[in-house]
Enzyme design. Structure first.
Site, PDB file in Angstrom:
ATOM      1  N   GLY A  79       0.821  -1.088  -0.162  1.00 17.79           N
ATOM      2  CA  GLY A  79       0.009  -0.155   0.084  1.00 17.79           C
ATOM      3  C   GLY A  79       0.854   1.255  -0.068  1.00 17.79           C
ATOM      4  O   GLY A  79       2.070   1.462  -0.321  1.00 17.79           O
ATOM      5  N   ALA A 122      12.039   0.656  -5.096  1.00 17.68           N
ATOM      6  CA  ALA A 122      12.887   1.652  -4.611  1.00 17.68           C
ATOM      7  C   ALA A 122      12.998   1.751  -3.145  1.00 17.68           C
ATOM      8  O   ALA A 122      14.179   2.306  -2.648  1.00 17.68           O
ATOM      9  CB  ALA A 122      12.544   3.080  -5.229  1.00 17.68           C
ATOM     10  N   TYR A 152       9.223  -3.510   4.604  1.00 19.94           N
ATOM     11  CA  TYR A 152       8.619  -3.807   3.232  1.00 19.94           C
ATOM     12  C   TYR A 152       9.921  -3.832   2.283  1.00 19.94           C
ATOM     13  O   TYR A 152       9.967  -4.491   1.312  1.00 19.94           O
ATOM     14  CB  TYR A 152       7.602  -2.570   2.654  1.00 19.94           C
ATOM     15  CG  TYR A 152       7.296  -2.547   1.445  1.00 19.94           C
ATOM     16  CD1 TYR A 152       6.413  -3.593   0.488  1.00 19.94           C
ATOM     17  CD2 TYR A 152       7.849  -1.568   0.368  1.00 19.94           C
ATOM     18  CE1 TYR A 152       6.079  -3.502  -0.881  1.00 19.94           C
ATOM     19  CE2 TYR A 152       7.477  -1.428  -0.754  1.00 19.94           C
ATOM     20  CZ  TYR A 152       6.947  -2.490  -1.538  1.00 19.94           C
ATOM     21  OH  TYR A 152       6.464  -2.295  -2.812  1.00 19.94           O
ATOM     22  N   LYS A 156      11.512  -6.995   0.055  1.00 17.72           N
ATOM     23  CA  LYS A 156      12.032  -6.808  -1.222  1.00 17.72           C
ATOM     24  C   LYS A 156      13.329  -7.324  -1.397  1.00 17.72           C
ATOM     25  O   LYS A 156      13.664  -7.751  -2.446  1.00 17.72           O
ATOM     26  CB  LYS A 156      11.626  -5.391  -1.770  1.00 17.72           C
ATOM     27  CG  LYS A 156      10.116  -4.932  -1.759  1.00 17.72           C
ATOM     28  CD  LYS A 156       9.579  -5.712  -3.218  1.00 17.72           C
ATOM     29  CE  LYS A 156       8.096  -5.337  -3.215  1.00 17.72           C
ATOM     30  NZ  LYS A 156       7.360  -6.137  -4.024  1.00 17.72           N
ATOM     31  N   ASN A 181       7.636   4.699  -7.300  1.00 17.73           N
ATOM     32  CA  ASN A 181       5.975   5.258  -7.321  1.00 17.73           C
ATOM     33  C   ASN A 181       5.472   5.068  -8.792  1.00 17.73           C
ATOM     34  O   ASN A 181       5.574   6.208  -9.314  1.00 17.73           O
ATOM     35  CB  ASN A 181       6.569   6.779  -7.029  1.00 17.73           C
ATOM     36  CG  ASN A 181       6.719   6.866  -5.445  1.00 17.73           C
ATOM     37  OD1 ASN A 181       5.954   5.999  -4.643  1.00 17.73           O
ATOM     38  ND2 ASN A 181       7.872   7.431  -5.085  1.00 17.73           N
ATOM     39  N   LYS A 195      -1.468   5.656  -2.951  1.00 19.64           N
ATOM     40  CA  LYS A 195       0.073   6.205  -2.817  1.00 19.64           C
ATOM     41  C   LYS A 195      -0.474   7.528  -3.184  1.00 19.64           C
ATOM     42  O   LYS A 195      -1.427   8.216  -3.712  1.00 19.64           O
ATOM     43  CB  LYS A 195       0.869   5.410  -3.853  1.00 19.64           C
ATOM     44  CG  LYS A 195       0.989   4.061  -3.499  1.00 19.64           C
ATOM     45  CD  LYS A 195       2.034   3.162  -4.213  1.00 19.64           C
ATOM     46  CE  LYS A 195       3.141   3.181  -3.457  1.00 19.64           C
ATOM     47  NZ  LYS A 195       4.085   2.902  -4.332  1.00 19.64           N
ATOM     48  N   GLN A 221       9.423  17.073   0.990  1.00 21.59           N
ATOM     49  CA  GLN A 221      10.076  15.707   0.561  1.00 21.59           C
ATOM     50  C   GLN A 221       9.813  15.436  -0.848  1.00 21.59           C
ATOM     51  O   GLN A 221       8.782  15.856  -1.337  1.00 21.59           O
ATOM     52  CB  GLN A 221       9.618  14.547   1.741  1.00 21.59           C
ATOM     53  CG  GLN A 221       7.957  14.439   1.508  1.00 21.59           C
ATOM     54  CD  GLN A 221       7.112  15.164   2.287  1.00 21.59           C
ATOM     55  OE1 GLN A 221       7.519  16.372   2.497  1.00 21.59           O
ATOM     56  NE2 GLN A 221       6.021  14.746   2.839  1.00 21.59           N
ATOM     57  N   THR A 222      10.952  15.071  -1.397  1.00 19.22           N
ATOM     58  CA  THR A 222      10.902  15.031  -2.939  1.00 19.22           C
ATOM     59  C   THR A 222      10.706  13.362  -3.208  1.00 19.22           C
ATOM     60  O   THR A 222      11.021  12.664  -2.466  1.00 19.22           O
ATOM     61  CB  THR A 222      12.266  15.456  -3.564  1.00 19.22           C
ATOM     62  OG1 THR A 222      13.350  14.663  -2.850  1.00 19.22           O
ATOM     63  CG2 THR A 222      12.234  17.100  -3.289  1.00 19.22           C
ATOM     64  N   ARG A 223      10.064  13.276  -4.676  1.00 21.04           N
ATOM     65  CA  ARG A 223       9.738  12.016  -5.148  1.00 21.04           C
ATOM     66  C   ARG A 223       9.768  12.043  -6.494  1.00 21.04           C
ATOM     67  O   ARG A 223       9.485  13.317  -7.183  1.00 21.04           O
ATOM     68  CB  ARG A 223       8.553  11.362  -4.431  1.00 21.04           C
ATOM     69  CG  ARG A 223       8.333  10.907  -3.256  1.00 21.04           C
ATOM     70  CD  ARG A 223       9.238   9.848  -2.645  1.00 21.04           C
ATOM     71  NE  ARG A 223       9.122   9.366  -1.536  1.00 21.04           N
ATOM     72  CZ  ARG A 223       9.660   9.930  -0.610  1.00 21.04           C
ATOM     73  NH1 ARG A 223      10.359  11.004  -0.605  1.00 21.04           N
ATOM     74  NH2 ARG A 223       9.155   9.400   0.874  1.00 21.04           N
TER      75      ARG A 223
HETATM   76  P1  NAD Z   1      -1.373  -3.826  -5.925  1.00 26.02           P
HETATM   77  O1  NAD Z   1      -1.678  -3.732  -4.489  1.00 26.02           O
HETATM   78  O2  NAD Z   1      -2.608  -2.690  -6.934  1.00 26.02           O
HETATM   79  O3  NAD Z   1      -1.215  -5.375  -6.417  1.00 26.02           O
HETATM   80  C1  NAD Z   1      -0.772  -6.367  -5.937  1.00 26.02           C
HETATM   81  C2  NAD Z   1      -2.022  -7.435  -5.986  1.00 26.02           C
HETATM   82  O4  NAD Z   1      -1.316  -8.674  -5.219  1.00 26.02           O
HETATM   83  C3  NAD Z   1      -3.113  -6.806  -5.427  1.00 26.02           C
HETATM   84  O5  NAD Z   1      -4.359  -7.073  -6.253  1.00 26.02           O
HETATM   85  C4  NAD Z   1      -3.269  -8.026  -4.133  1.00 26.02           C
HETATM   86  O6  NAD Z   1      -4.669  -8.545  -3.949  1.00 26.02           O
HETATM   87  C5  NAD Z   1      -2.503  -9.087  -4.700  1.00 26.02           C
HETATM   88  N1  NAD Z   1      -2.085 -10.079  -3.531  1.00 26.02           N
HETATM   89  C6  NAD Z   1      -1.709  -9.696  -2.334  1.00 26.02           C
HETATM   90  N2  NAD Z   1      -1.712 -10.871  -1.543  1.00 26.02           N
HETATM   91  C7  NAD Z   1      -1.952 -11.845  -2.538  1.00 26.02           C
HETATM   92  C8  NAD Z   1      -1.933 -13.401  -2.289  1.00 26.02           C
HETATM   93  N3  NAD Z   1      -1.876 -13.861  -0.918  1.00 26.02           N
HETATM   94  N4  NAD Z   1      -2.437 -14.142  -3.130  1.00 26.02           N
HETATM   95  C9  NAD Z   1      -2.948 -13.650  -4.384  1.00 26.02           C
HETATM   96  N5  NAD Z   1      -2.676 -12.315  -4.577  1.00 26.02           N
HETATM   97  C10 NAD Z   1      -2.180 -11.543  -3.778  1.00 26.02           C
HETATM   98  O7  NAD Z   1       0.136  -3.119  -6.213  1.00 26.02           O
HETATM   99  P2  NAD Z   1       0.662  -2.559  -7.510  1.00 26.02           P
HETATM  100  O8  NAD Z   1       0.942  -1.045  -7.470  1.00 26.02           O
HETATM  101  O9  NAD Z   1       0.087  -3.127  -8.791  1.00 26.02           O
HETATM  102  O10 NAD Z   1       2.102  -3.494  -7.324  1.00 26.02           O
HETATM  103  C11 NAD Z   1       2.606  -4.487  -7.961  1.00 26.02           C
HETATM  104  C12 NAD Z   1       3.895  -4.945  -7.646  1.00 26.02           C
HETATM  105  O11 NAD Z   1       4.817  -4.010  -7.645  1.00 26.02           O
HETATM  106  C13 NAD Z   1       4.176  -5.220  -5.817  1.00 26.02           C
HETATM  107  O12 NAD Z   1       4.905  -6.393  -6.034  1.00 26.02           O
HETATM  108  C14 NAD Z   1       4.572  -4.005  -5.473  1.00 26.02           C
HETATM  109  O13 NAD Z   1       5.304  -4.278  -4.263  1.00 26.02           O
HETATM  110  C15 NAD Z   1       5.496  -3.571  -6.536  1.00 26.02           C
HETATM  111  N6  NAD Z   1       5.868  -2.248  -6.446  1.00 26.02           N
HETATM  112  C16 NAD Z   1       4.850  -1.309  -6.817  1.00 26.02           C
HETATM  113  C17 NAD Z   1       5.227   0.088  -6.698  1.00 26.02           C
HETATM  114  C18 NAD Z   1       4.111   1.220  -6.830  1.00 26.02           C
HETATM  115  O14 NAD Z   1       4.250   2.371  -6.931  1.00 26.02           O
HETATM  116  N7  NAD Z   1       2.770   0.905  -7.287  1.00 26.02           N
HETATM  117  C19 NAD Z   1       6.423   0.447  -6.218  1.00 26.02           C
HETATM  118  C20 NAD Z   1       7.508  -0.287  -5.887  1.00 26.02           C
HETATM  119  C21 NAD Z   1       7.176  -1.736  -6.057  1.00 26.02           C
END
Ligand code: NAD
Length: 335
Positions: A79, A122, A152, A156, A181, A195, A221-223
């Site tokens: 999240g 990141a 988190y 990773k 992000n 986010k 804070q920057t992003r």
């Molecule tokens: P998201 O939360 O929309 O998608 C992740 C999905 O995983 C969700 O739909 C969730 O229901 C599913 N999930 C969680 N637990 C589960 C389980 N036990 N079984 C099956 N499914 C499960 O997030 P996102 O933004 O689409 O991110 C996708 C990936 O990219 C993630 O691994 C996240 O950590 C990584 N990530 C995202 C960002 C970003 O800015 N969005 C940044 C860095 C890394």
């Protein structure tokens, strides 16, 4: 049997996974999506969509009833800052995401998957390199000695290493991207897991012209923020190429959160005042460093932030309007 390439997208009910399914379908893949929940905004582009818990190895096993060429592992317990940085969800985040990664990697090995992508973050970068908002250091080689600012990020980092060991010991073709992000339409925009860009778009969409919105911290804070289409483009290029990674997948257009608010307000055509309140913040500054992706893939994201913000604001303001329409009128309003 058709000679279409086959792929499993884990986390297909989520934001980036949903967009990736759409992209793979456009490229002619046969795609199986899997997620613990259906896609929030009704993306039904996968050929097959399994609702299942990837912490359960039996669920993972059942996904492989046909040969699968590629696996995209995007499922994670995750999240925004309000979910990841309070500390309240740390055990769940680490346990759930590590289990998913352990299961999907092992089952992909047992089924001779040709390539597997892992979505890192990141958040793996050390906190001490991200104290100066104007000069954060996030090149790939600065990740060790490790000191992420969240659990988190530690998970990773562990999972990156897990994927790399499967490459080393089993010669699996892994690819690892560190997302910075990612934002865009069909991402969570309310409920506490959203986010920054989505939260700001929602707040501006709900505010009156001349009104006030709350921002955590001093807003200095920057992003940087990457539009989801370019994220998916980077994932596909990484999968098609030879470079294993980890490699940053982000934008180099860094700005303070206060300026992001100004940009969204400009897109919305509103004057917005900011009220700074205490809240979970994460690091002081963070920006993608795209030298490595440019070198290894001969490509890097380049789309100006304002374009993605414009598209995203439009989508979120529609969601806000639809939600308002669906609100049941109170008894006194009906009278
Ligand atoms: P998201 O939360 O929309 O998608 C992740 C999905 O995983 C969700 O739909 C969730 O229901 C599913 N999930 C969680 N637990 C589960 C389980 N036990 N079984 C099956 N499914 C499960 O997030 P996102 O933004 O689409 O991110 C996708 C990936 O990219 C993630 O691994 C996240 O950590 C990584 N990530 C995202 C960002 C970003 O800015 N969005 C940044 C860095 C890394």
């Amino acid at each position: 049997m058709s000679n279409k390439k086959t792929a499993i997208v884990c986390g297909a009910g989520g934001f980036i996974g949903g967009h990736l399914v759409t992209r793979l379908k456009r490229e002619g893949y046969w795609v199986r999506g899997v997620d613990i929940k259906a896609h929030e905004y009704g993306n039904e582009n996968a050929d097959d969509f399994v609702v299942g818990d990837l912490r359960d190895f039996e669920v993972c096993k059942a996904l492989f009833d046909r040969p699968i060429d590629e696996v995209y592992q995007l499922a994670a317990d995750m999240g925004g800052a309000g979910y990841l940085f309070t500390g309240d969800n740390d055990a769940a985040v680490m346990h759930n995401s590590a289990l998913i990664n352990l299961n999907m990697l092992e089952i992909s090995r047992l089924n001779d998957v040709k390539k597997i992508f892992y979505s890192s973050s990141a958040c793996v970068y050390p906190e001490h390199n991200q104290m100066d908002p104007d000069n954060p250091k996030c090149s790939e080689d600065t990740v060790y000695p490790a000191s992420p600012d969240s659990e988190y990020g530690w998970e990773k980092l562990f999972s990156e290493r897990l994927f790399l060991t499967y490459h080393k010991n089993y010669q699996m073709e892994v690819r690892i991207g560190r997302f910075h992000n990612i934002f865009g339409p069909e991402g969570t925009w309310d409920g506490g897991k959203e986010k920054v860009p989505a939260a700001v778009c929602r707040k501006v969409a709900t505010a009156e012209d001349g009104g006030e919105i709350e921002i955590w911290g001093d807003g200095k804070q920057t992003r940087s923020f990457l539009f989801v289409d370019e994220c998916v483009e980077a994932v596909r290029r990484l999968m098609e190429g030879e470079f294993i990674g980890p490699v940053n997948i982000g934008s180099e257009e860094m700005l303070p959160i206060n300026e992001l608010v100004e940009m969204v307000a400009q897109v919305a055509g509103k004057t917005i005042n900011i009220k700074h309140i205490p809240g979970p913040l994460g690091v002081r500054g963070r920006n993608s460093d795209n030298e490595l992706i440019r070198e290894k893939l001969g490509w890097a994201p380049s789309r100006p932030l304002i374009e993605g913000i414009t598209t995203t604001y439009q989508w979120i303001s529609e969601q806000v309007a639809n939600t308002k329409e669906q609100e049941v009128p109170k008894a006194e309003e009906l009278a």
